[in-house]
Design an enzyme around this catalytic site. Structure first.
Site, PDB file in Angstrom:
ATOM      1  CD  GLU A   1      -5.388  -7.027  10.692  1.00 46.78           C
ATOM      2  OE1 GLU A   1      -4.607  -6.719   9.754  1.00 46.78           O
ATOM      3  OE2 GLU A   1      -5.422  -8.168  11.180  1.00 46.78           O
TER       4      GLU A   1
ATOM      5  CB  THR B   1      -1.826   6.187  13.624  1.00 50.03           C
ATOM      6  OG1 THR B   1      -1.357   6.759  12.405  1.00 50.03           O
ATOM      7  CG2 THR B   1      -3.334   5.969  13.479  1.00 50.03           C
ATOM      8  CG  ASP B   2       0.753  10.569  11.594  1.00 47.21           C
ATOM      9  OD1 ASP B   2       0.311   9.482  11.156  1.00 47.21           O
ATOM     10  OD2 ASP B   2       1.791  11.094  11.146  1.00 47.21           O
ATOM     11  CD  GLU B   3      -2.155   6.353   8.194  1.00 48.22           C
ATOM     12  OE1 GLU B   3      -3.223   6.039   7.656  1.00 48.22           O
ATOM     13  OE2 GLU B   3      -1.070   5.835   7.910  1.00 48.22           O
TER      14      GLU B   3
ATOM     15  CB  ALA C   1      -3.042  -5.913  19.396  1.00 52.97           C
TER      16      ALA C   1
ATOM     17  CG  ASN D   1       4.494   7.068   8.178  1.00 50.33           C
ATOM     18  OD1 ASN D   1       3.651   7.954   8.354  1.00 50.33           O
ATOM     19  ND2 ASN D   1       4.350   6.126   7.266  1.00 50.33           N
TER      20      ASN D   1
ATOM     21  CE1 TYR E   1      -4.019   1.356  11.400  1.00 50.98           C
ATOM     22  CE2 TYR E   1      -3.367   3.348  10.217  1.00 50.98           C
ATOM     23  CZ  TYR E   1      -3.206   2.474  11.286  1.00 50.98           C
ATOM     24  OH  TYR E   1      -2.247   2.723  12.244  1.00 50.98           O
TER      25      TYR E   1
ATOM     26  N   PRO F   1       7.780  -0.212  -6.092  1.00 50.26           N
ATOM     27  CG  PRO F   1       6.046  -1.450  -5.115  1.00 50.26           C
ATOM     28  CD  PRO F   1       7.541  -1.344  -5.189  1.00 50.26           C
TER      29      PRO F   1
ATOM     30  CG  HIS G   1      -1.835   8.057  -1.339  1.00 49.77           C
ATOM     31  ND1 HIS G   1      -0.884   7.649  -2.236  1.00 49.77           N
ATOM     32  CD2 HIS G   1      -1.223   8.074  -0.127  1.00 49.77           C
ATOM     33  CE1 HIS G   1       0.254   7.434  -1.603  1.00 49.77           C
ATOM     34  NE2 HIS G   1       0.064   7.691  -0.319  1.00 49.77           N
TER      35      HIS G   1
ATOM     36  CE  LYS H   1      -4.431   2.640  15.969  1.00 53.53           C
ATOM     37  NZ  LYS H   1      -3.941   1.602  16.926  1.00 53.53           N
TER      38      LYS H   1
END
Ligand code: NAD
Ligand code: DAU
Length: 334
Positions: A82, A123-125, A80, A178, A149, A204, A275, A153
Site C-alpha cells: 500500500e 522508500t526515503d520516507e 507490492a 519520489n 505508511y 489541490p 506532512h 515500510k
C-alpha cells in the site's frame, strides 16, 4: 533468470517488468499482484502475448500461494505495498497487513526454499522529514518514519535486514525518492495535477505548497534496481534519488506552464496530517559502487510524462471513472 515480481501491476512494478523484459531477452517474470485499487492490468497490455510474463492474481499474505511461486523462481523483487500516504492516514489497517505481514510472508518463503535472492523496494520516507538546511538522507541516516505508511515500510525494511543477519538470506534493499512517469496512478501529486488540468479542474495543493520532494523518473529507478539485483552487495542498502529537489508549488507551476494553463487553477487546501516537509537523497554510494546516476532531468522527464498522459487519455480516464476495476471483476472472479 526467473523473477518473482510482486506488485507488478502497479506503477513502478509494471514499469520494471517492461524494463527488465526489454533489457534481458531470456529472463522470465512471474508477476504476483492482488489487483487492489492501485493495480491495473492495462499497464501490462503490451505483454499480453509475451510468454515470458505470467500474471497471477493473489495476495502476498497468502503463505501457501507465495511458497509455491517462490519455489519456481530464482529471485524475488518485492514492490507490492500500500503506497499512498493519504490513504494510510484515513485507514492504516491494509498498510500494516500488506507492507509488514506481506513482506514477512515473502521472506519466510524465500528462507524455506533454500534462501532465494530477495530485493526489497523501499522508500526515503522511512528516514522522516528534513529541515531546509539538513544534509540529504543517506544509508547512514537513522530511521524516523512519521506516517502509518512510512512506519509500515520501515518495519518491512527491518524485517528484511533481520533475515540477512539471522538466516543469512541473500537480500538487498533500496530506498528511493519520489518517482514519476508513465502508469503513475492519478491519486499522486504529478499525475493528479496533469489529469485534473486536462479535465479543466483545479489542482489541490496541501498547506503552503513549499514541501520539498526529490523527483526521479521511473525508468531511472528501474535501471538502478536491475543493477542492484545483478551487482549489489548482499546485506547492503542503496539510496536512490533524482538529485532534483523541488517544492510542490514549483512542480505544479511547471506542469501549468507546459500545459499552458493559468495559475489560478492552483487551489490551496487543508494540509496533510503530519506532512513531512522535505525529502532528499544523497545517492553517492550507488554511484561509487555500481556506477548508477539518474539519466533523465526533471524537465525532460516531466515533458515526457505529460506527453504520455496526453497520448493515453483512455488509460487514466478509465481509472478516474472507476471503469478499470469492472474489467477485473469480469476477468478474475476469485
Ligand atoms: P502502487 O500503489 O502503484 O502499486 C502497488 C501494487 O501492489 C499494486 O499493483 C497493488 O495491486 C499491489 N498490491 C497491494 N497490496 C498487495 C497485496 N497484499 N498482495 C499483492 N499485491 C498487492 O505503488 P508504487 O508507487 O508502484 O510503489 C511500488 C513500491 O515502491 C512500494 O513498495 C512503494 O513503497 C515503493 N516506492 C514508491 C515510490 C513512489 O514514488 N511511488 C518511491 C519509493 C518507493
Ligand atoms: O518519497 C517516496 C514516496 O513518494 C513513496 O514512498 C510513496 O509511495 C509515494 O506515494 C510518494 O509519497 P508522497 O506523499 O511524497 O507523494 P504524493 O504524490 O502523495 O505527494 C507529493 C507531495 O505533494 C506531498 O508533499 C503532498 C503533496 N500533495 C499531494 C497530493 C496528492 C499535494 O499538495 N496535493 C495533492 O493532491
Amino acid at each position: 533468470m526467473k523473477l518473482l515480481v510482486t506488485g507488478g501491476a502497479g506503477f513502478i512494478g509494471s514499469n520494471f517488468i517492461h524494463y527488465i523484459l526489454k533489457k534481458h531477452e531470456n529472463w522470465e517474470v512471474i508477476n504476483l499482484d492482488a489487483l487492489t485499487y492501485a493495480g491495473n492490468l492495462e499497464n501490462l497490455k503490451s505483454l499480453e502475448n509475451d510468454s515470458r510474463h505470467q500474471f497471477i492474481r493473489g495476495d502476498i499474505c497468502d503463505a501457501k500461494l507465495v511458497n509455491g511461486l517462490v519455489k519456481e523462481c530464482d529471485a524475488i523483487v518485492h514492490f507490492a505495498a500500500e503506497s499512498h500516504v493519504d490513504r494510510s492516514i484515513l485507514d492504516p489497517a491494509a498498510f500494516i497487513k500488506t507492507n509488514i505481514v506481506g513482506t514477512y510472508t515473502l521472506l519466510e518463503a524465500a528462507r524455506q526454499n533454500g534462501g532465494k535472492r530477495f530485493h526489497h523496494i523501499s522508500t526515503d520516507e522511512v528516514f522522516g522529514s528534513l529541515n531546509s538546511d539538513e544534509p540529504a538522507f543517506s544509508e547512514e541516516t537513522a530511521y524516523d518514519p512519521q506516517s502509518p505508511y512510512s512506519a509500515a515500510k520501515a518495519s518491512s525494511d527491518h524485517l528484511v535486514r533481520a533475515y540477512f543477519h539471522t538466516f543469512n538470506l541473500p537480500i538487498t534493499i533500496s530506498n528511493c525518492s519520489n518517482n514519476y512517469g508513465p502508469f503513475h496512478f492519478p491519486e499522486k501529486l504529478i499525475p493528479l495535477a496533469i489529469t485534473n488540468l486536462m479535465e479543466d479542474k483545479k489542482i489541490p495543493v496541501y498547506g503552503d505548497g513549499l514541501q520539498i520532494r526529490d523527483w526521479l523518473f521511473v525508468e531511472d529507478h528501474c535501471e538502478a534496481i536491475d543493477l542492484i539485483l545483478e551487482k549489489g552487495e548482499l546485506g547492503e542498502t542503496y539510496c536512490i534519488g533524482g538529485n532534483s529537489e523541488k517544492t510542490n508549488l514549483e512542480v505544479v507551476k511547471e506542469i501549468l506552464a507546459i500545459l499552458k494553463k493559468d495559475e489560478d487553477l492552483i487551489e490551496f487546501v487543508k494540509d496533510r496530517a503530519g506532512h513531512d516537509r522535505r525529502y532528499a537523497i544523497d545517492a553517492t554510494k550507488i554511484k561509487k559502487q555500481l556506477g548508477w546516476q539518474p539519466r533523465v532531468s526533471f524537465e525532460e522527464g516531466l515533458a515526457q510524462t505529460i506527453k504520455w498522459f496526453e497520448q493515453n487519455q483512455n488509460w487514466w480516464q478509465k481509472i478516474k471513472s472507476g471503469e478499470y476495476q469492472k474489467y477485473y471483476e469480469k476477468q478474475y472472479k476469485n
